[in-house]
Every structure is written in C-alpha cells, then in structure tokens.
Write a protein that holds these residues in place. Structure first.
Motif, PDB file in Angstrom:
ATOM      1  N   ARG A  70      86.831  77.836  29.982  1.00 19.66           N
ATOM      2  CA  ARG A  70      88.145  77.419  31.120  1.00 19.66           C
ATOM      3  C   ARG A  70      87.368  77.764  32.554  1.00 19.66           C
ATOM      4  O   ARG A  70      86.160  77.774  32.375  1.00 19.66           O
ATOM      5  CB  ARG A  70      88.916  77.945  31.371  1.00 19.66           C
ATOM      6  CG  ARG A  70      90.581  78.669  30.370  1.00 19.66           C
ATOM      7  CD  ARG A  70      91.670  79.015  30.117  1.00 19.66           C
ATOM      8  NE  ARG A  70      91.164  80.167  31.166  1.00 19.66           N
ATOM      9  CZ  ARG A  70      91.639  80.959  30.724  1.00 19.66           C
ATOM     10  NH1 ARG A  70      91.719  81.444  29.555  1.00 19.66           N
ATOM     11  NH2 ARG A  70      90.893  82.705  30.915  1.00 19.66           N
ATOM     12  N   ARG A  83      96.570  78.510  27.586  1.00 24.77           N
ATOM     13  CA  ARG A  83      95.933  79.169  28.032  1.00 24.77           C
ATOM     14  C   ARG A  83      95.184  80.880  27.678  1.00 24.77           C
ATOM     15  O   ARG A  83      93.798  80.764  27.704  1.00 24.77           O
ATOM     16  CB  ARG A  83      96.480  79.718  29.493  1.00 24.77           C
ATOM     17  CG  ARG A  83      95.666  79.934  30.250  1.00 24.77           C
ATOM     18  CD  ARG A  83      96.353  79.860  31.429  1.00 24.77           C
ATOM     19  NE  ARG A  83      95.655  81.183  32.693  1.00 24.77           N
ATOM     20  CZ  ARG A  83      94.242  80.705  33.185  1.00 24.77           C
ATOM     21  NH1 ARG A  83      93.792  79.883  33.633  1.00 24.77           N
ATOM     22  NH2 ARG A  83      93.865  81.950  34.009  1.00 24.77           N
ATOM     23  N   SER A 137      91.892  74.431  27.650  1.00 29.67           N
ATOM     24  CA  SER A 137      92.264  75.142  27.265  1.00 29.67           C
ATOM     25  C   SER A 137      91.427  76.544  27.124  1.00 29.67           C
ATOM     26  O   SER A 137      90.442  75.970  26.411  1.00 29.67           O
ATOM     27  CB  SER A 137      93.249  74.798  25.952  1.00 29.67           C
ATOM     28  OG  SER A 137      94.169  74.442  26.189  1.00 29.67           O
ATOM     29  N   GLY A 138      92.193  77.729  27.194  1.00 33.67           N
ATOM     30  CA  GLY A 138      91.297  78.742  26.882  1.00 33.67           C
ATOM     31  C   GLY A 138      91.537  79.110  25.484  1.00 33.67           C
ATOM     32  O   GLY A 138      90.384  79.925  24.741  1.00 33.67           O
TER      33      GLY A 138
END
Lengths: 83, 146, 146, 83
Positions: free
Chosen positions: B34, C95, C23-24
């Motif tokens: 991210r 996330r 996004s993670g």
C-alpha cells in the motif's frame, strides 16, 4: 562452546552486524543475553528492552528460558511483520 | 503443495493454472504494498534464510492435514517491493469452501506473526521506520488454539 | 465493483489484473466442477434471469459497505460446465485481510443459499439428479445476522 | 389480475413449462398455490411438498403469507444451489 549469533531488522542495525561468532558458557538464552549486553553499548542498546525482541534457537522459536545445550545458532529479531 | 521465498514478482493467474483442479473450492489471498496515502514508495523486506523456508513448508503441511487440503501454495517475496506490487500469496484447495477459507486464514495468521519476515518502509525521502507488529495479528493466531 | 452472469468460462488471472491495486489485501474464491469420484462429467446450471443479476449487484454493494471494500467482483456461470471448469468466482479487496476474508465468505454464504441458481448433475449416462441444497449452507448464512 | 408464474429446476420439469400466465384473485402466495394445485395433477405434484419449494414475488424472496397486491411475477423453485 561456540555459537553463531544472528541479528535481523533493527537489531542488526543497532548492533552493526548481521552475524557474529560468540564463545560462551551460557546455559540458557537468558545467560547469553546477559553476556551480550555486557559486551558493549551497541549490544546493550539492542537488547535492553526484551519485550520487543524475539529469539530463535537453531531456527526454532524459543524464549529466555530455552536451554542452549547443543545449540549452534541463536537469532535475535523484532516481532515478525510478514504477510 | 509448495512454499517459495523469492525476490521476483509472481503472477496470481499463472500460479493458479491447474491449481486445485479436482477440488471444488480454491481460495487465494494476496498481500500488496500500500502507498499509505502517498507516504510510501516501497517496502524493503528482510527474512531469515533457512528458517523461513522450513517453517513455510512445515505450516503448509500442517494446514493440509488439519483442513484436509487437496493442494496448497505459499509464496513470499523479500527485497525491495514497490507500491502496488504483490508481497505474498497463499492458495488453498479443498473439497468444500469452509476448509479452503479456514486454511487460507490460518496460514495468513501464521505468516503475519510467526514467519521470520520484517518490513521497512521506504518513503519519498528514503528508508524510514521498520513496521511494528500489529497486536491484532498476535490475537488472530490464538484463535486456532482450540 | 461488478457482478456478471455468463455462460463463457473466465480466467482468474485475467480477472485479477489490476484488481485491488491500492488495497493491501485481495481474497478470491473459485468454485470448480468436481467429478465426484468419476461419477460426473458435467453440471448443468439454471438461473433466474433478471433476479440473479440484480441480487448479485445488491449483495456486492451491501458487502462493500459492510466490510469497507475497495473493490469486489462476482462472476457466476450458467449452462453446461464440464468437470474441472470454474463455476463461479468472488473477489474482494480491502485495506486489511480480515475484511477481505470476511467479505468473500459473506458473499459465498449468500450465493450458496440465496442466489437463484440450480445445479443438475450430468453423469456418464446422461442427465441425473438436481443437486439438493446443503443444510450447512443455510446455517452458514445465519452467522451474519448479528 | 394477471400474473406471470415462473418455474425453475425440477418444478419446471414436473409442471412441464417454464412460465404461464394465470388469471387470479389470490390475495397471497398461499391462495395462488391453492389455485395452481387445483388446476391439474402436474401442478399438484410439483407444489404438494411446500417445504421443498421457495418463492419469489417480483424477483424478491417471499413466503406463503406474502400479499400479491400489485404483483406481476411470481416464481416457484427449489432451494438454491449456486456457488
């Protein structure tokens, strides 16, 4: 006995090297930590707050009471942050 | 059934070619770098060579047995990874979705708090802080001790 | 953020190109046609055109809000699908991994017991029985009513 | 009123058609089912065990007590088996 002692992440940076060979009679990880802290200010700074440090003996997660009998490699590092 | 540690990028689609054929359910998880609101340009990942590979193999096999997996794969990169790139992936194949989901979550919980990887942030001004472990990651692992 | 109902096959790798960048955490689930020990050669899937698409959209949007997703995708095929082929997929991007996993499981639980699709087994001797709903699928859905 | 009544999966097969237009005064799904069962043996066979049947009114999941006021489309089908 002779141990390879490894450091990772910020422990490696504070101590200034990734690996060193240590001659020791330490019976447990706790004894080894005491010996390392006594060596110089860099080791002392890196190992002063053990709550932020994890340890592995021969590549198995261990703790301060883990015996070092027959051990060849001890590694110190911060909590893991993979994934 | 394989675990790999590598610096090179990997492609989810390529990795999944033929994976779990014969199974009913395939779950994948991918972790990406991210940018944290534009603050970061990359992550630098360090690991413990030797220990990483053997633990990944061991936990893969343990998950396979515990959740009756038909197949599993773990890939974790190290080195410098730029924003948007994949950091790692886990894939699991099982007869039903429950087992595939649970095994993937189990492997992720384990990777997050027991695999010897450390991340350092690389910001626009150069190397920054080492990422701190999330307490939630430790908590996540304890839910499997039942 | 899209839902599709189609007869054509899809490719997980292709669908995931660029999905969740920023996004993670990305989770995918794929359901494949099992041969059930060699008993089956295919599945025939029927659906309720109109209702399927609008429900898929609605539940995708609901999951996005509930789990704060950055992106989601649902693809479900109908028609004749041979053994080993993908039946459907769900992908979620968030996330953190917890939200991505939970949203994918939520969407799967919903698809299994509320999306108007019906499967019929095609055995070596031709069309066989309509697949019965698993009680476990109904149970799975109720866990989200909290 | 006039309703489009749809059938899916084995209900479609037992009734012998995917869709029919029904002239009805049914106030609820339950009333409509009674009317359909009275039509012929095929409808009766398909709708005899309602525990195995699900219903949607205007493409929204419904139940036997759902009113049909203003409805245009009612669908009967077995429990879903997607995914």
């Amino acid at each position: 006995m002779r141990l390879d002692v490894l450091y990772f992440a910020w422990l490696r940076e504070r101590i200034g090297q990734p690996k060193e060979r240590i001659e020791t009679e330490a019976a447990t990880v706790r004894d080894l930590v005491a010996q390392l802290i006594a060596m110089d200010e860099y080791h002392a700074a890196a190992l002063s707050d053990l709550s932020a440090v994890r340890v592995a003996v021969d590549q198995e997660l261990a703790d301060l009471d883990t015996p070092l009998t027959g051990a060849r490699e001890v590694a110190f590092f911060p909590p893991m942050t993979g994934g | 059934m394989s675990a790999r540690v590598q610096t090179e990028a990997f492609d989810l689609g390529q990795e999944m070619q033929g994976f779990g054929s014969g199974s009913g359910a395939v779950v994948t998880f991918s972790g990406l770098v991210r940018d944290e609101g534009g603050r970061l340009v990359a992550l630098e990942l360090e690991h413990y060579p030797g220990m990483t590979e053997s633990l990944m193999e061991r936990y893969g096999r343990e998950a396979a047995e515990r959740f009756q997996l038909d197949d599993w794969r773990i890939i974790h990169r190290h080195g410098r990874l730029t924003v948007g790139e994949p950091i790692m992936m886990v894939a699991t194949a099982a007869r039903h979705r429950d087992a595939a989901f649970q095994a993937a979550e189990y492997l992720m919980d384990w990777l997050k708090s027991r695999a010897p990887f450390w991340k350092r942030e690389i910001g626009v001004d150069g190397p920054g802080e080492w990422v701190s472990a999330r307490e939630a990651d430790e908590d996540a692992l304890t839910r499997w001790d039942r």
